[in-house]
Design an enzyme around this catalytic site. Structure first.
Site, PDB file in Angstrom:
ATOM      1  N   ASP A 165     -23.919   3.001  -5.988  1.00 23.08           N
ATOM      2  CA  ASP A 165     -24.803   3.443  -7.069  1.00 23.08           C
ATOM      3  C   ASP A 165     -23.959   4.041  -8.194  1.00 23.08           C
ATOM      4  O   ASP A 165     -23.012   4.792  -7.949  1.00 23.08           O
ATOM      5  CB  ASP A 165     -25.800   4.477  -6.526  1.00 23.08           C
ATOM      6  CG  ASP A 165     -26.964   4.700  -7.466  1.00 23.08           C
ATOM      7  OD1 ASP A 165     -28.102   4.313  -7.112  1.00 23.08           O
ATOM      8  OD2 ASP A 165     -26.758   5.263  -8.556  1.00 23.08           O
ATOM      9  N   ILE A 166     -24.332   3.730  -9.420  1.00 25.37           N
ATOM     10  CA  ILE A 166     -23.563   4.184 -10.587  1.00 25.37           C
ATOM     11  C   ILE A 166     -23.695   5.697 -10.791  1.00 25.37           C
ATOM     12  O   ILE A 166     -22.816   6.325 -11.383  1.00 25.37           O
ATOM     13  CB  ILE A 166     -23.994   3.390 -11.851  1.00 25.37           C
ATOM     14  CG1 ILE A 166     -22.904   3.366 -12.897  1.00 25.37           C
ATOM     15  CG2 ILE A 166     -25.315   3.888 -12.413  1.00 25.37           C
ATOM     16  CD1 ILE A 166     -23.110   2.327 -13.978  1.00 25.37           C
ATOM     17  N   ASN A 220     -37.697   3.130  -2.941  1.00 23.12           N
ATOM     18  CA  ASN A 220     -38.708   3.574  -3.891  1.00 23.12           C
ATOM     19  C   ASN A 220     -39.511   2.353  -4.321  1.00 23.12           C
ATOM     20  O   ASN A 220     -38.948   1.280  -4.538  1.00 23.12           O
ATOM     21  CB  ASN A 220     -38.042   4.233  -5.108  1.00 23.12           C
ATOM     22  CG  ASN A 220     -37.272   5.488  -4.732  1.00 23.12           C
ATOM     23  OD1 ASN A 220     -37.707   6.244  -3.872  1.00 23.12           O
ATOM     24  ND2 ASN A 220     -36.133   5.700  -5.360  1.00 23.12           N
ATOM     25  N   VAL A 273     -35.495   0.644 -11.153  1.00 27.09           N
ATOM     26  CA  VAL A 273     -35.023  -0.742 -11.311  1.00 27.09           C
ATOM     27  C   VAL A 273     -35.958  -1.668 -10.522  1.00 27.09           C
ATOM     28  O   VAL A 273     -36.051  -1.570  -9.287  1.00 27.09           O
ATOM     29  CB  VAL A 273     -33.562  -0.902 -10.809  1.00 27.09           C
ATOM     30  CG1 VAL A 273     -33.125  -2.356 -10.944  1.00 27.09           C
ATOM     31  CG2 VAL A 273     -32.623   0.011 -11.596  1.00 27.09           C
ATOM     32  N   HIS A 321     -34.496  -2.752  -3.655  1.00 30.06           N
ATOM     33  CA  HIS A 321     -33.204  -2.224  -3.196  1.00 30.06           C
ATOM     34  C   HIS A 321     -33.429  -1.112  -2.191  1.00 30.06           C
ATOM     35  O   HIS A 321     -34.375  -0.337  -2.290  1.00 30.06           O
ATOM     36  CB  HIS A 321     -32.352  -1.723  -4.365  1.00 30.06           C
ATOM     37  CG  HIS A 321     -33.049  -0.769  -5.289  1.00 30.06           C
ATOM     38  ND1 HIS A 321     -33.934  -1.186  -6.261  1.00 30.06           N
ATOM     39  CD2 HIS A 321     -33.001   0.574  -5.391  1.00 30.06           C
ATOM     40  CE1 HIS A 321     -34.396  -0.137  -6.914  1.00 30.06           C
ATOM     41  NE2 HIS A 321     -33.849   0.955  -6.402  1.00 30.06           N
ATOM     42  N   HIS A 357     -31.692   2.209  -0.670  1.00 27.29           N
ATOM     43  CA  HIS A 357     -30.641   3.210  -0.882  1.00 27.29           C
ATOM     44  C   HIS A 357     -30.099   3.643   0.485  1.00 27.29           C
ATOM     45  O   HIS A 357     -30.873   4.025   1.365  1.00 27.29           O
ATOM     46  CB  HIS A 357     -31.202   4.474  -1.540  1.00 27.29           C
ATOM     47  CG  HIS A 357     -31.732   4.304  -2.932  1.00 27.29           C
ATOM     48  ND1 HIS A 357     -31.031   4.714  -4.048  1.00 27.29           N
ATOM     49  CD2 HIS A 357     -32.900   3.792  -3.400  1.00 27.29           C
ATOM     50  CE1 HIS A 357     -31.758   4.471  -5.133  1.00 27.29           C
ATOM     51  NE2 HIS A 357     -32.899   3.917  -4.775  1.00 27.29           N
TER      52      HIS A 357
HETATM   53  P1  5GP Z   1     -34.615   3.452  -8.058  1.00 31.95           P
HETATM   54  O1  5GP Z   1     -35.038   4.742  -8.699  1.00 31.95           O
HETATM   55  O2  5GP Z   1     -35.112   2.249  -8.825  1.00 31.95           O
HETATM   56  O3  5GP Z   1     -34.961   3.402  -6.593  1.00 31.95           O
HETATM   57  O4  5GP Z   1     -33.050   3.474  -8.081  1.00 31.95           O
HETATM   58  C1  5GP Z   1     -32.284   2.748  -8.968  1.00 31.95           C
HETATM   59  C2  5GP Z   1     -30.839   3.151  -8.753  1.00 31.95           C
HETATM   60  O5  5GP Z   1     -30.022   2.220  -9.434  1.00 31.95           O
HETATM   61  C3  5GP Z   1     -30.507   4.541  -9.323  1.00 31.95           C
HETATM   62  O6  5GP Z   1     -30.003   5.370  -8.268  1.00 31.95           O
HETATM   63  C4  5GP Z   1     -29.460   4.257 -10.398  1.00 31.95           C
HETATM   64  O7  5GP Z   1     -28.448   5.236 -10.460  1.00 31.95           O
HETATM   65  C5  5GP Z   1     -28.922   2.892  -9.976  1.00 31.95           C
HETATM   66  N1  5GP Z   1     -28.466   2.054 -11.081  1.00 31.95           N
HETATM   67  C6  5GP Z   1     -29.133   1.813 -12.249  1.00 31.95           C
HETATM   68  N2  5GP Z   1     -28.428   0.970 -13.033  1.00 31.95           N
HETATM   69  C7  5GP Z   1     -27.285   0.683 -12.338  1.00 31.95           C
HETATM   70  C8  5GP Z   1     -26.164  -0.153 -12.628  1.00 31.95           C
HETATM   71  O8  5GP Z   1     -26.056  -0.789 -13.666  1.00 31.95           O
HETATM   72  N3  5GP Z   1     -25.187  -0.211 -11.670  1.00 31.95           N
HETATM   73  C9  5GP Z   1     -25.272   0.486 -10.498  1.00 31.95           C
HETATM   74  N4  5GP Z   1     -24.261   0.352  -9.636  1.00 31.95           N
HETATM   75  N5  5GP Z   1     -26.328   1.267 -10.188  1.00 31.95           N
HETATM   76  C10 5GP Z   1     -27.319   1.369 -11.099  1.00 31.95           C
END
Ligand code: 5GP
Ligand code: ZN
Length: 115
Positions: free
Chosen positions: A31-32, A88, A97, A101, A103
């Protein structure tokens, strides 16, 4: 591939990522904005918007996500102490996103309280 999807673009190699696992159907990358010492996202290569879009026929895919996460937890050295798996889903679920996915989070003590 969904043109505007960040994770589809990561799968396509258009956006760089720190890949920790890949096979023909899945990709896992760091994760970034990590929320813990280990924070890996495991995704199917194919675009599935969220867990809410999963069909009965995708049981194997859904199961593989968890098995890959468990294997990565071992590889990352967090399996013994414990880790957290989170999906999520949708806006109230905190999904940012819109590409399914899982986590994998670990390497520190998690708050027992969810949400
Ligand atoms: P969500 O809230 O959708 O479950 O989590 C999305 C995750 O994607 C977040 O933890 C966010 O930091 C990560 N993320 C968003 N954009 C990028 C990206 O471009 N690269 C990476 N490696 N992680 C990302
Ligand atoms: Zn996508």
């Amino acid at each position: 591939m969904a043109e505007e999807c960040i994770f589809c673009r990561i799968v396509a190699g258009e956006i760089p990522s720190d890949i920790v696992y890949q096979d023909g159907d899945f990709l896992a990358f760091r994760d970034i904005m990590p929320k813990a010492p280990t924070h890996v996202l495991i995704i199917p290569r194919t675009h599935i918007t969220s867990a809410a879009e999963l069909t009965e026929g995708q049981e194997k895919l859904a199961g593989r996500l968890i098995i890959i996460a468990k294997n990565l937890a071992e590889k990352e050295g967090i399996a013994e102490n414990g880790f957290r798996l989170v999906i999520n889903c949708g806006s109230e679920g905190g999904q940012i996103v819109p590409h399914l996915h899982l986590h994998l989070i670990g390497g520190r003590q998690m708050d027992a309280k969810l949400g």
